[in-house]
Write an enzyme that holds these catalytic residues in place. Structure first.
Site, short mmCIF file in Angstrom:
data_model
loop_
_atom_site.label_atom_id
_atom_site.label_comp_id
_atom_site.label_asym_id
_atom_site.label_seq_id
_atom_site.Cartn_x
_atom_site.Cartn_y
_atom_site.Cartn_z
N ARG A 229 0.84 -1.21 0.00
CA ARG A 229 0.00 0.00 0.00
C ARG A 229 0.87 1.26 0.00
NH1 ARG A 229 -4.27 -0.24 4.59
NH2 ARG A 229 -4.76 1.82 3.76
N GLN B 170 -9.37 10.45 7.86
CA GLN B 170 -9.23 9.05 8.28
C GLN B 170 -8.19 8.37 7.40
OE1 GLN B 170 -13.47 7.30 8.89
NE2 GLN B 170 -13.70 9.09 7.59
N HIS C 278 -6.26 8.15 11.85
CA HIS C 278 -5.93 6.71 11.76
C HIS C 278 -4.46 6.45 11.49
CE1 HIS C 278 -10.44 5.67 10.78
NE2 HIS C 278 -10.23 5.95 12.04
N CYS D 57 14.65 -1.32 21.06
CA CYS D 57 14.18 -2.37 21.97
C CYS D 57 14.09 -3.75 21.31
CB CYS D 57 12.82 -1.98 22.55
SG CYS D 57 11.50 -2.04 21.33
N SER E 262 -17.78 6.57 4.16
CA SER E 262 -19.02 5.81 4.29
C SER E 262 -19.70 6.11 5.62
CB SER E 262 -18.73 4.31 4.18
OG SER E 262 -17.82 3.93 5.19
N ASN F 20 -20.37 13.08 -1.74
CA ASN F 20 -20.20 11.63 -1.93
C ASN F 20 -21.10 11.22 -3.11
OD1 ASN F 20 -20.20 8.73 -1.55
ND2 ASN F 20 -19.57 9.09 0.57
P1 OAD Z 1 -15.02 3.52 2.85
O1 OAD Z 1 -14.41 2.61 1.85
O2 OAD Z 1 -15.80 2.89 3.94
O3 OAD Z 1 -15.97 4.57 2.11
C1 OAD Z 1 -15.54 5.27 0.99
C2 OAD Z 1 -16.63 6.26 0.61
O4 OAD Z 1 -16.13 7.05 -0.47
C3 OAD Z 1 -17.93 5.63 0.13
O5 OAD Z 1 -19.03 6.23 0.80
C4 OAD Z 1 -17.95 5.95 -1.37
O6 OAD Z 1 -19.28 6.16 -1.87
C5 OAD Z 1 -17.17 7.24 -1.40
N1 OAD Z 1 -16.53 7.56 -2.71
C6 OAD Z 1 -16.10 6.73 -3.68
N2 OAD Z 1 -15.56 7.39 -4.69
C7 OAD Z 1 -15.64 8.70 -4.37
C8 OAD Z 1 -15.25 9.92 -5.02
N3 OAD Z 1 -14.66 9.91 -6.21
N4 OAD Z 1 -15.49 11.08 -4.39
C9 OAD Z 1 -16.10 11.11 -3.17
N5 OAD Z 1 -16.48 10.00 -2.52
C10 OAD Z 1 -16.27 8.81 -3.10
O7 OAD Z 1 -13.83 4.44 3.40
P2 OAD Z 1 -13.77 5.27 4.76
O8 OAD Z 1 -15.10 5.85 5.08
O9 OAD Z 1 -12.62 6.17 4.64
O10 OAD Z 1 -9.79 2.51 8.82
O11 OAD Z 1 -13.44 4.14 5.80
C11 OAD Z 1 -13.22 4.50 7.13
C12 OAD Z 1 -12.14 3.62 7.73
O12 OAD Z 1 -12.45 2.25 7.51
C13 OAD Z 1 -10.77 3.77 7.09
O13 OAD Z 1 -10.04 4.87 7.60
C14 OAD Z 1 -10.11 2.48 7.43
C15 OAD Z 1 -11.24 1.53 7.14
O14 OAD Z 1 -11.22 0.32 7.79
C16 OAD Z 1 -8.61 2.04 9.25
O15 OAD Z 1 -7.81 1.53 8.50
C17 OAD Z 1 -8.42 2.19 10.72
#
Ligand code: OAD
Length: 244
Positions: free
Chosen positions: A69, A100, A118, A149, A188, A212
């Site tokens: 990644r 995040q 995060h 360590c 999301s 979104n």
């Molecule tokens: P998600 O994968 O859960 O959600 C991504 C969101 O982005 C969705 O609602 C999509 O509809 C939206 N999306 C997709 N393409 C887009 C675009 N071009 N413009 C705007 N929005 C778009 O990702 P996160 O909400 O970031 O945590 O997930 C939250 C956390 O869950 C992450 O930080 C990670 C994961 O597990 C850790 O790793 C601790």
């Protein structure tokens, strides 16, 4: 496309606070987590890769997945959505960016006030004492060991079941409570405690805006929804609010 009333509210806002998720980096070619088929969690099992137990079970697998990644992010560039937030920071009276994301693309685009909830893919620390490691050699043993360590090095990111960094969390909630306008972009809204930040902001009187292409569990709480990809919507929003 951008309502006039929102343009006025943004222009007059004393403090604008933004929460971003993986969606803002989608147009940089970085997969999100929860999208069907393309999301990382559709292809990989988070319990095998993103928990402390997974790291204890198979540290090399976890280390290698994060290295992959890290390389993907290094090869990517910020997109127009990231750059629009740099413009927003420049124009807004006060501005806070809470993310995040662990990809570092907001900093590479040029934002300054970033609260990373995060962690960051670019940082590595040791498993036992969280000693930061500036450089490491993983050509021999993977993961390499801490020079102080001798415990294993790990990515400095938050895994499922782990607490968020206390200072970042505190700053994020303080920013949410101080927001006149709170934008939720490309998330999301399913992962706590980040998902409760917009609600905290609304309770303290902020106007809520969501960017979104898809509805989310937070959509029903929003004052404005700008449906579409952030790489298109955010530049249009910034142009409408600050035309010159
Ligand atoms: P998600 O994968 O859960 O959600 C991504 C969101 O982005 C969705 O609602 C999509 O509809 C939206 N999306 C997709 N393409 C887009 C675009 N071009 N413009 C705007 N929005 C778009 O990702 P996160 O909400 O970031 O945590 O997930 C939250 C956390 O869950 C992450 O930080 C990670 C994961 O597990 C850790 O790793 C601790």
């Amino acid at each position: 496309m951008i309502p006039d009333s929102l343009v006025m509210l943004m222009r007059e806002a004393e403090q604008i606070v933004v929460l971003t998720g993986a969606g803002i980096s989608a147009e940089s070619g970085i997969p999100t987590f929860r999208q069907a088929l393309t999301g990382l969690w559709a292809q990989y099992d988070p319990t095998e890769l993103a928990t402390p137990e997974a790291f204890r079970r198979n540290p090399q697998l976890v280390w290698d997945w994060y290295a992959w990644r890290r390389e993907m992010v290094a090869a990517a560039s910020p997109n127009p959505g990231h750059f629009a937030l740099v413009e927003m920071e420049h124009h807004a009276r006060q501005f806070r960016l809470i993310t995040q994301n662990v990809d570092g693309l907001h900093a590479r685009a040029g934002n300054n006030h970033i609260i990373e909830l995060h962690g960051s893919l670019s940082r590595v620390c040791c498993e036992q004492h969280r000693h930061p490691a500036d450089s490491w050699d993983d050509s021999a043993e993977r993961p390499p060991r801490c020079r102080i360590c001798d415990s294993l090095l790990r990515p400095d990111v938050v895994w499922f079941g782990e607490a968020l960094p206390a200072k970042a969390l505190e700053q994020a909630f303080a920013a949410a409570r101080a927001a006149a306008l709170f934008l939720t972009i490309g998330t999301s809204g399913l992962v706590q405690p980040a998902a409760s930040l917009p609600l905290e902001a609304a309770q303290a009187g902020a106007i809520l805006v969501e960017v979104n292409p898809e509805p989310t569990p937070l959509s029903s709480r929003m004052d404005y929804i700008l449906p579409g990809p952030s790489g298109t919507i955010l530049p249009a929003l910034v142009r409408a609010v600050w035309p010159d």
